[in-house]
Design a protein around this motif. Structure first.
Motif, PDB file in Angstrom:
ATOM      1  N   GLU A  32       0.863  -1.182   0.021  1.00 55.97           N
ATOM      2  CA  GLU A  32       0.087   0.054   0.092  1.00 55.97           C
ATOM      3  C   GLU A  32       0.701   1.257  -0.131  1.00 55.97           C
ATOM      4  OE1 GLU A  32      -3.134   0.297  -0.446  1.00 55.97           O
ATOM      5  OE2 GLU A  32      -3.137   2.548  -0.187  1.00 55.97           O
ATOM      6  N   ILE A  33       1.784   1.101   0.746  1.00 53.49           N
ATOM      7  CA  ILE A  33       2.785   2.409   1.180  1.00 53.49           C
ATOM      8  C   ILE A  33       3.335   2.757  -0.470  1.00 53.49           C
ATOM      9  CG2 ILE A  33       4.809   3.487   2.244  1.00 53.49           C
ATOM     10  CD1 ILE A  33       3.693   1.766   4.840  1.00 53.49           C
ATOM     11  N   PHE A  34       3.928   1.656  -0.960  1.00 52.52           N
ATOM     12  CA  PHE A  34       4.907   1.984  -2.117  1.00 52.52           C
ATOM     13  C   PHE A  34       4.188   2.314  -3.390  1.00 52.52           C
ATOM     14  CE2 PHE A  34       7.919   0.943   1.067  1.00 52.52           C
ATOM     15  CZ  PHE A  34       9.170   1.918   0.544  1.00 52.52           C
ATOM     16  N   SER A  35       2.671   1.881  -3.316  1.00 52.05           N
ATOM     17  CA  SER A  35       2.149   1.771  -4.613  1.00 52.05           C
ATOM     18  C   SER A  35       1.848   3.235  -4.873  1.00 52.05           C
ATOM     19  CB  SER A  35       0.738   0.799  -4.573  1.00 52.05           C
ATOM     20  OG  SER A  35      -0.107   1.107  -3.721  1.00 52.05           O
ATOM     21  N   THR A  36       1.711   4.083  -4.105  1.00 49.50           N
ATOM     22  CA  THR A  36       1.518   5.501  -4.485  1.00 49.50           C
ATOM     23  C   THR A  36       2.370   6.397  -3.470  1.00 49.50           C
ATOM     24  OG1 THR A  36      -0.364   5.469  -2.734  1.00 49.50           O
ATOM     25  CG2 THR A  36      -1.251   5.517  -4.916  1.00 49.50           C
ATOM     26  N   HIS A  37       2.285   7.607  -4.137  1.00 50.67           N
ATOM     27  CA  HIS A  37       3.232   8.685  -3.237  1.00 50.67           C
ATOM     28  C   HIS A  37       2.224   9.538  -2.463  1.00 50.67           C
ATOM     29  CE1 HIS A  37       6.733  10.540  -1.929  1.00 50.67           C
ATOM     30  NE2 HIS A  37       6.181  11.613  -2.102  1.00 50.67           N
ATOM     31  N   TYR A  38       2.382   9.661  -1.353  1.00 53.00           N
ATOM     32  CA  TYR A  38       1.461  10.530  -0.614  1.00 53.00           C
ATOM     33  C   TYR A  38       2.336  10.592   0.708  1.00 53.00           C
ATOM     34  CZ  TYR A  38      -1.315   6.685   0.940  1.00 53.00           C
ATOM     35  OH  TYR A  38      -2.087   5.487   1.747  1.00 53.00           O
ATOM     36  N   HIS A  39       1.733  11.867   1.284  1.00 49.96           N
ATOM     37  CA  HIS A  39       2.122  12.060   2.567  1.00 49.96           C
ATOM     38  C   HIS A  39       1.094  11.595   3.961  1.00 49.96           C
ATOM     39  CE1 HIS A  39       4.396  14.692   0.169  1.00 49.96           C
ATOM     40  NE2 HIS A  39       5.467  14.513   1.065  1.00 49.96           N
ATOM     41  N   PHE A  40       1.040  10.490   4.433  1.00 46.93           N
ATOM     42  CA  PHE A  40      -0.155   9.989   4.993  1.00 46.93           C
ATOM     43  C   PHE A  40       0.207   9.883   6.489  1.00 46.93           C
ATOM     44  CE2 PHE A  40       2.014   5.983   5.985  1.00 46.93           C
ATOM     45  CZ  PHE A  40       2.908   5.804   5.190  1.00 46.93           C
ATOM     46  N   GLU A  41      -0.887   9.746   7.274  1.00 46.67           N
ATOM     47  CA  GLU A  41      -1.015   9.682   8.764  1.00 46.67           C
ATOM     48  C   GLU A  41      -1.215   8.262   8.863  1.00 46.67           C
ATOM     49  OE1 GLU A  41      -4.099  12.059  10.470  1.00 46.67           O
ATOM     50  OE2 GLU A  41      -3.423  13.909   9.383  1.00 46.67           O
ATOM     51  N   ALA A  42      -0.712   7.768  10.080  1.00 45.17           N
ATOM     52  CA  ALA A  42      -0.923   6.279  10.384  1.00 45.17           C
ATOM     53  C   ALA A  42      -2.347   5.973  10.452  1.00 45.17           C
ATOM     54  CB  ALA A  42      -0.194   6.141  11.900  1.00 45.17           C
ATOM     55  N   ASP A  43      -3.287   6.805  11.068  1.00 42.88           N
ATOM     56  CA  ASP A  43      -4.747   6.237  11.095  1.00 42.88           C
ATOM     57  C   ASP A  43      -5.270   6.372   9.621  1.00 42.88           C
ATOM     58  OD1 ASP A  43      -4.611   5.528  13.764  1.00 42.88           O
ATOM     59  OD2 ASP A  43      -5.108   7.906  14.493  1.00 42.88           O
ATOM     60  N   LEU A  65       5.186   0.615  10.833  1.00 41.07           N
ATOM     61  CA  LEU A  65       5.729   1.825  10.426  1.00 41.07           C
ATOM     62  C   LEU A  65       6.992   2.190  11.234  1.00 41.07           C
ATOM     63  CD1 LEU A  65       2.392   4.236  10.098  1.00 41.07           C
ATOM     64  CD2 LEU A  65       4.221   3.660   8.399  1.00 41.07           C
ATOM     65  N   GLU A  66       7.066   2.138  12.480  1.00 45.14           N
ATOM     66  CA  GLU A  66       8.305   2.212  13.235  1.00 45.14           C
ATOM     67  C   GLU A  66       9.506   1.390  12.722  1.00 45.14           C
ATOM     68  OE1 GLU A  66       9.267   4.180  15.881  1.00 45.14           O
ATOM     69  OE2 GLU A  66       7.295   4.949  15.827  1.00 45.14           O
ATOM     70  N   LEU A  67       9.269   0.251  12.195  1.00 39.63           N
ATOM     71  CA  LEU A  67      10.105  -0.601  11.768  1.00 39.63           C
ATOM     72  C   LEU A  67      10.628   0.199  10.259  1.00 39.63           C
ATOM     73  CD1 LEU A  67       8.742  -3.953  12.449  1.00 39.63           C
ATOM     74  CD2 LEU A  67      11.160  -3.298  13.205  1.00 39.63           C
ATOM     75  N   LEU A  68       9.704   0.379   9.314  1.00 38.33           N
ATOM     76  CA  LEU A  68      10.008   0.857   8.108  1.00 38.33           C
ATOM     77  C   LEU A  68      10.857   2.360   8.239  1.00 38.33           C
ATOM     78  CD1 LEU A  68       6.570   0.412   6.239  1.00 38.33           C
ATOM     79  CD2 LEU A  68       8.792  -0.583   5.421  1.00 38.33           C
ATOM     80  N   VAL A  69      10.606   3.085   9.269  1.00 42.65           N
ATOM     81  CA  VAL A  69      11.348   4.347   9.420  1.00 42.65           C
ATOM     82  C   VAL A  69      12.854   3.895   9.947  1.00 42.65           C
ATOM     83  CG1 VAL A  69      11.541   6.227  10.921  1.00 42.65           C
ATOM     84  CG2 VAL A  69       9.229   5.801  10.084  1.00 42.65           C
ATOM     85  N   MET A  73      13.202   3.093   4.909  1.00 42.24           N
ATOM     86  CA  MET A  73      12.363   2.984   3.803  1.00 42.24           C
ATOM     87  C   MET A  73      11.347   3.936   3.763  1.00 42.24           C
ATOM     88  SD  MET A  73      12.309  -1.019   3.413  1.00 42.24           S
ATOM     89  CE  MET A  73      10.899  -1.154   2.002  1.00 42.24           C
ATOM     90  N   VAL A  74      10.922   4.341   4.820  1.00 39.82           N
ATOM     91  CA  VAL A  74       9.862   5.435   5.074  1.00 39.82           C
ATOM     92  C   VAL A  74      10.384   6.638   6.122  1.00 39.82           C
ATOM     93  CG1 VAL A  74       7.789   5.838   6.393  1.00 39.82           C
ATOM     94  CG2 VAL A  74       7.949   3.828   4.682  1.00 39.82           C
ATOM     95  N   TYR A  86       3.626  10.343   7.293  1.00 38.55           N
ATOM     96  CA  TYR A  86       4.823   9.550   6.795  1.00 38.55           C
ATOM     97  C   TYR A  86       4.932   9.533   5.154  1.00 38.55           C
ATOM     98  CZ  TYR A  86       4.408   7.395  11.222  1.00 38.55           C
ATOM     99  OH  TYR A  86       4.498   7.242  12.694  1.00 38.55           O
ATOM    100  N   GLU A  87       6.118   9.249   4.592  1.00 36.45           N
ATOM    101  CA  GLU A  87       6.190   9.053   3.177  1.00 36.45           C
ATOM    102  C   GLU A  87       7.177   8.000   2.793  1.00 36.45           C
ATOM    103  OE1 GLU A  87       7.578  12.564   0.760  1.00 36.45           O
ATOM    104  OE2 GLU A  87       9.164  13.002   2.548  1.00 36.45           O
ATOM    105  N   HIS A  88       7.123   7.426   1.768  1.00 37.77           N
ATOM    106  CA  HIS A  88       7.964   6.386   1.330  1.00 37.77           C
ATOM    107  C   HIS A  88       9.153   7.068   0.948  1.00 37.77           C
ATOM    108  CE1 HIS A  88       5.944   5.955  -2.642  1.00 37.77           C
ATOM    109  NE2 HIS A  88       7.161   6.234  -2.867  1.00 37.77           N
ATOM    110  N   VAL A  89      10.414   6.473   0.889  1.00 39.02           N
ATOM    111  CA  VAL A  89      11.663   6.957   0.209  1.00 39.02           C
ATOM    112  C   VAL A  89      11.923   6.080  -0.584  1.00 39.02           C
ATOM    113  CG1 VAL A  89      14.131   7.451   0.866  1.00 39.02           C
ATOM    114  CG2 VAL A  89      12.342   7.508   2.873  1.00 39.02           C
ATOM    115  N   SER A  90      12.036   6.687  -1.777  1.00 38.83           N
ATOM    116  CA  SER A  90      12.428   5.922  -3.240  1.00 38.83           C
ATOM    117  C   SER A  90      13.817   6.476  -3.741  1.00 38.83           C
ATOM    118  CB  SER A  90      11.457   5.914  -4.041  1.00 38.83           C
ATOM    119  OG  SER A  90      10.863   7.300  -4.120  1.00 38.83           O
ATOM    120  N   GLY A  91      14.687   5.296  -3.591  1.00 41.34           N
ATOM    121  CA  GLY A  91      16.011   5.661  -4.138  1.00 41.34           C
ATOM    122  C   GLY A  91      16.854   6.694  -3.324  1.00 41.34           C
ATOM    123  N   ASN A  92      17.567   7.504  -3.617  1.00 39.58           N
ATOM    124  CA  ASN A  92      18.236   8.591  -2.691  1.00 39.58           C
ATOM    125  C   ASN A  92      17.666   9.968  -2.824  1.00 39.58           C
ATOM    126  OD1 ASN A  92      20.041   6.632  -1.775  1.00 39.58           O
ATOM    127  ND2 ASN A  92      21.243   6.935  -3.734  1.00 39.58           N
TER     128      ASN A  92
END
Ligand SMILES: [Zn+2]
Ligand SMILES: [Zn+2]
Ligand SMILES: [Zn+2]
Ligand SMILES: [Zn+2]
Length: 166
Positions: A32-43, A65-69, A73-74, A86-92
């Motif tokens: 879910e997190i990596f299929s779109t790019h947006y700035h989301f809240e945990a809820d 989310l804690e683990l992804l941070v 990756m996030v 939160y947002e995903h980090v893609s590449g650098n």
């Protein structure tokens, strides 16, 4: 391999190093997190999972989310509100944010000269940087044209609750 699958493998490797397992719920979250790019809240993420009929607890969402941070990756960002997004980090692709205080819109930017200056400041102060998130709050062009003015210069108007922050 599809980009999302690559991220899932990456997270699986990270979890293995931590002695943890990639469960079905965690896989669904990463997807879910990596299929779109947006700035989301945990809820908001929790809500999206429920919409997709994925059975997942609030605790699992927060813990994952804690683990992804932790894995890098996030990342957590502040967007003019008193909670994290939160947002995903893609590449650098490090970037910073311009945040509209009237519509909640987010504009991402990257400026190498600015980044370099920040590194120089840290060096001069003998400071080892681990993270920065530069944010400028203001009014975006469409809002300015509509004559919108912010409620407060330093926080986002609380009207976007149901809208995801792109
Ligand atoms: Zn928010
Ligand atoms: Zn930056
Ligand atoms: Zn705006
Ligand atoms: Zn961003």
């Amino acid at each position: 391999m599809v980009a999302v699958d690559r991220e899932i493998t990456k997270f699986q490797n990270f979890l293995q190093q931590q002695g943890l397992k990639l469960t079905g719920e965690r896989t669904a979250l990463v997807r879910e997190i990596f299929s779109t790019h947006y700035h989301f809240e945990a809820d908001e993420l929790l809500f999206k999972m429920k919409e997709k009929n994925v059975k997942i607890s609030r605790a699992t969402v927060y813990r994952t989310l804690e683990l992804l941070v932790k894995s890098g990756m996030v990342r957590r960002v502040h967007l003019g509100e008193d909670h994290y997004h939160y947002e995903h980090v893609s590449g650098n692709s490090h970037h910073d944010h311009l945040i509209c205080t009237t519509c909640g819109g987010v504009i991402e930017f990257h400026d190498e000269v600015l980044e370099q200056r920040q590194r120089e400041i840290c060096e001069r102060k003998k400071f080892t940087p681990t993270f920065h998130n530069l944010q400028i709050l203001g009014v975006c062009d469409p809002c300015r044209r509509k004559g919108e003015t912010p409620d407060a210069p330093d926080r986002v108007r609380m009207i976007h609750q149901t809208k995801l922050r792109k």
